[in-house]
Design an enzyme around this catalytic site. Structure first.
Site, PDB file in Angstrom:
ATOM      1  N   TYR A  47       0.823  -1.228   0.000  1.00  0.00           N
ATOM      2  CA  TYR A  47       0.000   0.000   0.000  1.00  0.00           C
ATOM      3  C   TYR A  47       0.853   1.273   0.000  1.00  0.00           C
ATOM      4  O   TYR A  47       0.332   2.368  -0.189  1.00  0.00           O
ATOM      5  CB  TYR A  47      -0.947   0.051   1.210  1.00  0.00           C
ATOM      6  CG  TYR A  47      -1.988  -1.038   1.273  1.00  0.00           C
ATOM      7  CD1 TYR A  47      -2.199  -1.917   0.221  1.00  0.00           C
ATOM      8  CD2 TYR A  47      -2.773  -1.201   2.418  1.00  0.00           C
ATOM      9  CE1 TYR A  47      -3.145  -2.927   0.307  1.00  0.00           C
ATOM     10  CE2 TYR A  47      -3.720  -2.201   2.499  1.00  0.00           C
ATOM     11  CZ  TYR A  47      -3.894  -3.066   1.451  1.00  0.00           C
ATOM     12  OH  TYR A  47      -4.835  -4.059   1.544  1.00  0.00           O
ATOM     13  N   LYS A  72       0.929  -6.719   5.770  1.00  0.00           N
ATOM     14  CA  LYS A  72       0.949  -7.908   4.908  1.00  0.00           C
ATOM     15  C   LYS A  72       2.236  -7.913   4.070  1.00  0.00           C
ATOM     16  O   LYS A  72       2.677  -6.851   3.618  1.00  0.00           O
ATOM     17  CB  LYS A  72      -0.260  -7.908   3.963  1.00  0.00           C
ATOM     18  CG  LYS A  72      -1.577  -7.527   4.630  1.00  0.00           C
ATOM     19  CD  LYS A  72      -2.766  -7.594   3.711  1.00  0.00           C
ATOM     20  CE  LYS A  72      -3.969  -6.900   4.323  1.00  0.00           C
ATOM     21  NZ  LYS A  72      -4.019  -5.433   4.131  1.00  0.00           N
ATOM     22  N   HIS A 105      -0.095 -11.799   1.764  1.00  0.00           N
ATOM     23  CA  HIS A 105      -1.133 -10.975   1.120  1.00  0.00           C
ATOM     24  C   HIS A 105      -2.017 -11.764   0.147  1.00  0.00           C
ATOM     25  O   HIS A 105      -3.227 -11.568   0.084  1.00  0.00           O
ATOM     26  CB  HIS A 105      -0.467  -9.787   0.411  1.00  0.00           C
ATOM     27  CG  HIS A 105      -1.368  -8.610   0.253  1.00  0.00           C
ATOM     28  ND1 HIS A 105      -0.938  -7.320   0.405  1.00  0.00           N
ATOM     29  CD2 HIS A 105      -2.680  -8.509  -0.051  1.00  0.00           C
ATOM     30  CE1 HIS A 105      -1.947  -6.491   0.196  1.00  0.00           C
ATOM     31  NE2 HIS A 105      -3.013  -7.192  -0.077  1.00  0.00           N
ATOM     32  N   ASN A 136      -6.771 -13.948   1.222  1.00  0.00           N
ATOM     33  CA  ASN A 136      -7.210 -14.419  -0.103  1.00  0.00           C
ATOM     34  C   ASN A 136      -6.979 -15.912  -0.310  1.00  0.00           C
ATOM     35  O   ASN A 136      -6.767 -16.362  -1.441  1.00  0.00           O
ATOM     36  CB  ASN A 136      -6.504 -13.619  -1.208  1.00  0.00           C
ATOM     37  CG  ASN A 136      -6.883 -12.153  -1.174  1.00  0.00           C
ATOM     38  OD1 ASN A 136      -8.046 -11.813  -1.348  1.00  0.00           O
ATOM     39  ND2 ASN A 136      -5.920 -11.275  -0.907  1.00  0.00           N
TER      40      ASN A 136
END
Ligand SMILES: NC(=O)c1ccc[n+]([C@@H]2O[C@H](COP(=O)([O-])OP(=O)(O)OC[C@H]3O[C@@H](n4cnc5c(N)ncnc54)[C@H](OP(=O)(O)O)[C@@H]3O)[C@@H](O)[C@H]2O)c1
Length: 261
Positions: A47, A72, A105, A136
């Site tokens: 990010y 992450k 992540h 995920n």
């Protein structure tokens, strides 16, 4: 605030998502969120805002130990030799000695999962992360990760909102004792124009976004809505003074359909 438990971790039920928040805006929003009572901040190496998240945390005056910080590791750092360094760099940007939760992540086909999980577990054992987890991961990947990881996994962070059915992943997380954390919990803002959610919200004097978040929290899910707007920070945490009826919960659950992602 309510917490969601996963293999020893106590994750506050609402957190602040920070994807796409950058620079001064990010630092200001994090600071303000903590002043308003948020106690859970979600960031990631990718990010590009860990520095500003750390700044906001320090500026808020809230004690470090009272805040649950998640970051992450990105998939390019999944080899054992890279993961340790990547985590130390995240901590240096955050100016923290440890994070509360460190996640992989995304699943990766490039590096054997056991290698990455071994490195993740060592980071925890070295005291750089209080808890570790994944993001995920589907049902099969969760089972594989739990079997291969030398340390307990505390969480799987996955997209979840009223337009997406995640029953299978929720059941798999519960089976293995992982907390379920919902990202994009207001469907990237899509819920705000949803007539059915607004109608349900009218009964409780709440907005469609609040209904969506409440629906998640009532399922023992932690939700991490993101906003760059100060007034919405308050809105997104004001969800602990009402309870959706069973009929409303069922109506929202029935909204999921194809193309919900
Ligand atoms: N693990 C992963 O792979 C992964 C992937 C995606 C996201 N995430 C995490 O999950 C967090 C949240 O997901 P997200 O950012 O994708 O989407 P989201 O939180 O579902 O939605 C954010 C969008 O909704 C708007 N919004 C926020 N509060 C609102 C409200 N009360 N009423 C109306 N609109 C509102 C925001 O606009 P304004 O800023 O204008 O308010 C923004 O455009 C991310 O920030 C990130 O931390 C993780």
């Amino acid at each position: 605030m309510n917490v969601v438990e996963g293999n020893g971790a106590k994750i506050p039920a609402i957190g602040l998502g920070t994807w796409e928040l950058r620079g001064r805006t990010c630092a200001r929003i994090v600071e303000q969120a903590l002043r308003l009572g948020y106690r859970h901040i979600d960031t990631a190496e990718i990010y590009d805002n860990e520095r500003e998240v750390g700044e906001g945390l320090r500026a808020s005056g809230v004690k470090r130990d009272d805040v649950f910080v998640t970051t992450k590791v990105w998939t390019t750092h999944f080899m054992a030799k890279d993961l340790d360094r990547a985590v130390k760099e995240s901590l240096a940007r955050l100016r923290l000695t440890e994070v509360d939760l460190l996640l992989l992540h995304w699943p990766s086909a490039q590096v054997p999962l056991a290698e990455t999980l071994g490195a993740l577990a060592r980071v925890k054992q070295a005291g750089l992360a209080r808890h570790i987890g994944v993001s995920n991961f589907n049902v099969a990947q969760i089972a594989e990760a739990v079997a291969a990881c030398p340390e307990p996994l505390a969480c799987n962070q996955v997209e979840y909102h009223p337009y997406l059915d995640q029953t299978d992943v929720i059941e798999a997380c519960a089976h293995h004792g992982l907390a379920f954390v919902a990202y994009s919990p207001i469907a990237k803002g899509r819920v705000k124009t949803d007539r059915a959610l607004a109608r349900i919200g009218d009964r409780y004097r709440k907005t469609a976004a609040q209904v969506s978040l409440r629906w998640l929290v009532q399922q023992n899910v932690s939700a991490i809505p993101r906003t760059a707007k100060l007034e919405r920070l308050q809105e997104n945490i004001d969800i602990f003074d009402f309870e959706l009826s069973d009929a409303d919960m069922a109506e929202i659950t029935a909204m999921a359909g194809a193309g919900g992602r």
